[in-house]
Design an enzyme around this catalytic site. Structure first.
Site, PDB file in Angstrom:
ATOM      1  N   ASN A 155       0.822  -1.210   0.000  1.00 51.28           N
ATOM      2  CA  ASN A 155       0.000   0.000   0.000  1.00 51.28           C
ATOM      3  C   ASN A 155       0.858   1.263   0.000  1.00 51.28           C
ATOM      4  OD1 ASN A 155      -2.668   1.402   0.447  1.00 51.28           O
ATOM      5  ND2 ASN A 155      -1.523   2.168   2.217  1.00 51.28           N
ATOM      6  N   GLU A 156       0.549   2.168  -0.913  1.00 49.97           N
ATOM      7  CA  GLU A 156       1.243   3.463  -0.981  1.00 49.97           C
ATOM      8  C   GLU A 156       2.745   3.284  -0.881  1.00 49.97           C
ATOM      9  OE1 GLU A 156      -0.769   6.194   1.691  1.00 49.97           O
ATOM     10  OE2 GLU A 156      -2.390   6.423   0.241  1.00 49.97           O
TER      11      GLU A 156
END
Ligand code: BGC
Length: 426
Positions: A155-156
């Site tokens: 994520n990110e």
């Protein structure tokens, strides 16, 4: 225009922010330090670990057909190389529950939190993390892959560089009064508590050393070096290879946090450099992926001197950045210029106390997605952040992004009108 029949409309969560009692993770450890930067510990969070059935039922009853959630590395592999079958069994039940409700599960393998042992080995600046992440991804896929169509590896993945950039500004601000530092929080799309971080810095080093064996633990959400930045993307590639070797049909992608970088006259080179750093320089690592997870919350504007504060009179969210849902359409269009695979909006949302502002935000953001679809851009889904009010990292439980409110005393769920509004788009 209605969304295509197979378009995914859902909501997202992350294990640490909702499950509760994630005791083997680096975040849990940091939350317990006497001079922690966390406003409060995650504790029981939303008790989603025990209440996932109710939460998924509410999501499905409102008409949503996808749920993006993360499996927690620190639960699954609490000690290096030792996997906990009971925890895998838990996630098997979560996936089965989604399916029983006609909801597509989109699983994220790493949403910011890592096992403490990984950080003790040097964390997200250490070469060994690439192999450790590959082995974990392979284990999860072996166990759960037969049930999945979508996996987000990390994520990110670009968050560390964004933090490195603001760390520069933060150093400057550290010399000013702690009060003034607050104005920087609204420039990053994640809950950071800079004021408290500054007060605590001198004590935190020793406390971190005691837990992690180093005064500056390289957790995922910390300033990344250029080498660390590259390492994160090599970890993604290694995990992707492991997943594909087992289940070639699973669609694998990474997610990126992206601002709508806008240039005012004279700010073109700043805006362009920011976009390069947030997105473009990652292209060689993600070009062959099945999809890219687009995560956007707001815009940033640049003038001749660099980044500007939100425009005068702009409506700010609880996170101190501008409420500007049109940013999503701009980011999708810009990403599509260089990345030609499928796009899934894996996060987009707003922290406000007045739910009618959330309804407005979602309506405008979805209008932008429709415009992109009308122009043939392959957007396959939209996941609102977040299904429920939850633990916004260093900011604790004070930010309300959720479609469902959670009574913190009783853990009772109260769906907000925005949940049904989002569901009505299917
Ligand atoms: C993260 C979430 C976070 C959200 C809102 C994203 O940066 O993936 O974990 O809660 O933004 O700040």
């Amino acid at each position: 225009m209605a969304f295509p029949k197979d378009f995914l409309i859902g909501a997202a969560t992350a294990a640490h922010q909702v499950e509760g009692n994630n005791i083997h993770s680096d975040y849990w450890a940091q939350e317990q330090l006497p001079h922690t930067s966390f406003a409060e510990p995650s504790g029981l969070a939303c008790d989603h670990y025990n209440r996932f059935e109710e939460d998924i039922r509410l999501l499905a009853e409102a008409g949503l057909n996808a749920y993006r959630f993360s499996v927690e590395w620190a639960r699954i592999e609490p000690e290096e190389g030792k996997f906990d079958e009971d925890e895998i069994e838990h996630y098997r039940r979560v996936i089965a529950c989604c399916k029983a409700h006609g909801v597509e599960p989109i699983v994220t393998l790493m949403h910011f939190t890592s096992p403490v042992w990984l950080i003790r080995k040097g964390g997200w600046e250490s070469e060994s993390t690439v192999e450790d992440f590959r082995r974990y991804a392979a284990y999860v896929t072996e166990q759960l892959g037969g049930e999945l169509n979508y996996i987000c590896t990390i994520n990110e993945a670009n968050m560390g560089l964004q933090l490195a950039a603001i760390a520069k500004r933060f150093t400057l601000m550290a010399q000013q009064a702690a009060k003034k530092a607050k104005s920087a929080e609204g420039t990053v799309q994640v809950g950071m508590n800079f004021e408290k971080m500054m007060e605590n810095m001198k004590f935190a080093a020793a406390e971190n050393a005691a837990v992690f064996g180093t005064p500056q633990p390289q957790i995922f959400v910390s300033s990344r070096t250029p080498e660390g930045d590259e390492l994160v993307f090599r970890a993604h590639q290694a995990a992707k290879e492991a997943i594909k070797a087992l289940y070639p049909n699973i669609k694998v992608g990474i997610t990126l946090s992206m601002h709508d970088c806008q240039a005012l006259p004279g700010g073109e080179s700043f805006a362009d450099a920011a976009w390069d750093e947030e997105f473009r320089h990652y292209l060689p690592y993600i070009e062959g992926d099945d999809f890219l997870g687009v995560q956007n919350y707001t815009r940033t504007q640049y003038g001749p001197e660099g980044q500007l504060p939100a425009p005068e009179g702009a409506e700010l969210t609880q996170m101190d950045y501008e409420l500007y849902p049109e940013a999503l359409e701009h980011v999708i269009r810009r990403v599509h210029e260089d990345f030609h695979g499928d796009l899934i909006v894996t996060e987009n949302g707003v922290a406000v106390s007045d739910d009618s502002r959330r309804v407005e935000f979602i309506g405008r953001a979805l209008k932008g997605v429709e415009n992109c679809l009308a122009d043939g851009i392959p957007v396959k889904g939209y996941m609102y952040w977040s299904l429920m009010d939850n633990f916004e990292w260093q900011k604790g439980f004070s930010m309300t992004f959720g479609l469902i409110a959670v009574d913190r005393n009783t853990m009772e769920r109260h769906p907000k009108p925005s949940l049904a509004f989002l569901g009505s788009h299917r």
